[in-house]
Design an enzyme around this catalytic site. Structure first.
Site, mmCIF file in Angstrom:
data_model
loop_
_atom_site.group_PDB
_atom_site.id
_atom_site.type_symbol
_atom_site.label_atom_id
_atom_site.label_comp_id
_atom_site.label_asym_id
_atom_site.label_seq_id
_atom_site.Cartn_x
_atom_site.Cartn_y
_atom_site.Cartn_z
ATOM 1 C CD GLU A 76 -3.184 -1.077 0.038
ATOM 2 O OE1 GLU A 76 -3.011 -0.096 -0.713
ATOM 3 O OE2 GLU A 76 -3.605 -2.040 0.167
ATOM 4 C CG ASP A 217 -5.552 -7.463 -7.833
ATOM 5 O OD1 ASP A 217 -4.569 -7.518 -6.982
ATOM 6 O OD2 ASP A 217 -6.415 -6.795 -7.244
ATOM 7 C CD GLU A 310 -14.803 -5.905 -1.586
ATOM 8 O OE1 GLU A 310 -14.717 -5.324 -2.773
ATOM 9 O OE2 GLU A 310 -13.902 -5.497 -0.780
#
Length: 546
Positions: A76, A217, A310
């Site tokens: 992040e 991803d 989700e």
């Protein structure tokens, strides 16, 4: 929408990380470094608000502390903080920011990005070169830190770290990220699949489900984007191998489910909202037809619920219990943006309209936009993540702004700046978005990491990116390749590290070569020329026939 949320954050939440849009308060979530403002910084330039950009950049430079005694996520912090500061730096010249001489190879925002990235480097001190998931900015890897990291956490560093190495001349960042990607790629199963969590010390999978969504991803996304941005065909080749394997074992009726990475049997027939990035990445490698079919499936879920839960059970045609939330994620609108740029299809544009009105209708509050806690009855949760301003609203704005400078740059040719290495043409159309939608300009990187050939221009970058050309362009392609010091017919294999003066050897330097033509020999990326209406560059600009 942007200013409603941005003003609400600045009024009620700054300097906390995020806005609480129901209570109109703030909260720290990822490291207490005003995350939403960092993530929104480049959006201010893209919206043309240069004065607010300058004010916000000054605020952050005074406040951010890369030596804070706080544990942070490597993933992040990289995509949001390092990526956000890098993109803001590369756009700051357009906003008239005081960078001093030497931009884009130097500047205060770049220096801050480098300081944060340097605090992440201790995470890579593992037996495999794959990074830990958490570091303490002051002390390094926390004692007792788990060696288990997600696949995306290992493989989503090259865009930012590669850009840093090319801009600053320090090869440590790109070398560390490349070692991690190669180590991860070496662990793929005999079916060509990867799991979703790995032990970075032992180099063994700890979670064997293979899919394209959560925890995986952006690894695939960065193989394409870093391959193009850094001109590394090796990475694009890796992605193409994965694409073939996942089409064979994971794709089912244009959905992508979860299967056992070794045996290939189905483990979960679930669509995750994070899967929605995939059609956009497929469009970047020219697989537009498959991308449109999959995007249609995902849009049908949105139409049914006004957003993407989700987790969505495809066999049951309903959200998975306990996973009904929609936290204003950008992945669907991201793919819509890419595919509309690629095709110009009005049906794709209408999908964007659906997303726009759903969010405006369901999620708007008095001081921002709130997470939809349950897509079945549209209840709200008191949270607005920073990616709403960094990605969701940005992609919506760009989708409906066809004359934006990001879209017209390849026609206007960008603009020229004077650097310590001479004149350089920047923002000329060859840029990629990192996974947090922060645009990184390849031409700016080319200004700094090596000497530019005397006649190099933005059009040369398009050639190196490997776009298909018609037969009548053969002479032009050969001439452009010669100017780059390359040869289209060279079959010597993938580009080596020395092509960029960025060796994996820690003792190497990135000093300019005395003979730039000899030092920069590229193997040009090649791909089949798609039909005209599908042709696009990395940023989605459709190329004219001439």
């Amino acid at each position: 929408m942007f200013y409603h949320a941005y003003n609400g954050y600045m009024r009620y939440a700054y300097p906390r990380d995020e806005l609480r849009p129901l209570s109109c308060t703030g909260a720290d979530t990822w490291g207490a470094y005003s995350l939403t403002l960092v993530d929104a910084l480049d959006s201010l330039v893209l919206l043309g608000n240069y004065s607010e950009f300058q004010r916000a950049a000054d605020l952050l430079l005074r406040q951010l502390d890369p030596l804070a005694n706080v544990n942070v996520s490597v993933f992040e912090t990289n995509i949001r903080i390092v990526g956000g500061l890098l993109s803001a730096h590369l756009l700051s010249n357009r906003a008239g920011y005081a960078n001093g001489d030497g931009w884009p190879c130097s500047g205060p925002l770049l220096a801050m990005a480098e300081r944060f990235a340097r605090r992440l480097l201790p995470a890579f001190a593992t037996a495999t070169g794959m990074p830990y998931g958490t570091v303490n900015l002051l002390h390094g890897v926390p004692p007792g830190e788990t060696p288990v990291a997600c696949t995306a956490c290992v493989g989503t560093l090259l865009v930012e770290f590669g850009a840093l190495s090319r801009l600053t001349g320090d090869p440590a960042f790109e070398s560390a990220a490349m070692r991690a990607v190669r180590a991860l790629h070496s662990l793929r199963s005999p079916l060509g699949l990867v799991g979703n969590h790995v032990d970075v010390q032992r180099g063994r999978w700890t979670a064997l489900d293979a899919g394209i969504g959560s925890a995986v991803d952006s690894y695939f996304e960065y193989l394409v984007k870093a391959g193009v941005l850094l001109q590394r065909p090796e990475l694009v080749s890796m992605f193409n191998g994965y694409k073939d394997a996942y089409n064979k074992h994971v794709r089912m009726d244009d959905w992508y489910f979860w299967v056992h990475m070794d045996k290939g049997h189905l483990t979960s027939p679930v669509f995750q909202s994070l899967d929605a990035f995939w059609p956009g990445v497929l469009s970047l490698v020219g697989d537009t037809d498959q991308a449109l079919r999959t995007l249609h499936n995902y849009h049908q879920v949105w139409k049914a619920h006004g957003s993407l839960p989700e987790f969505y059970s495809v066999p049951k045609s309903q959200p998975v219990p306990g996973r009904e939330a929609y936290p204003l994620r950008p992945e669907l609108i991201e793919s819509i943006y890419y595919l509309h740029r690629a095709t110009g299809d009005p049906a794709v544009l209408q999908m964007g309209v659906d997303v726009l009105y759903s969010i405006e209708t369901m999620a708007r509050t008095d001081c921002g936009f709130a997470t939809v806690s349950n897509v079945l009855h549209h209840s709200l949760e008191d949270r607005m993540e920073s990616f709403f301003l960094a990605e969701t609203v940005k992609y919506l704005y760009l989708l409906f702004t066809p004359d934006h400078f990001l879209h017209t740059a390849s026609r206007t040719g960008g603009y020229s700046v004077q650097t310590p290495r001479g004149a350089c043409r920047v923002w000329s159309g060859a840029h990629v978005f990192n996974t947090e939608a922060h645009p990184i300009d390849a031409a700016c990187l080319d200004c700094c990491h090596s000497p530019r050939p005397a006649e190099a221009s933005q059009i040369d970058l398009v050639v190196v990116l490997g776009l298909g050309l018609e037969a009548q362009d053969e002479d032009w392609l050969a001439a452009a390749a010669d100017r780059l010091g390359g040869n289209r017919d060279d079959d010597s294999g993938p580009i080596n590290e020395q092509s960029f003066d960025a060796s994996d050897d820690k003792n190497s330097t990135m000093s300019p070569s005395s003979d730039s033509a000899a030092a920069n020999r590229f193997e040009l990326l090649t791909c089949p020329t798609p039909p005209f209406h599908q042709r696009l560059t990395v940023h989605g600009q459709v190329l004219p026939d001439n």
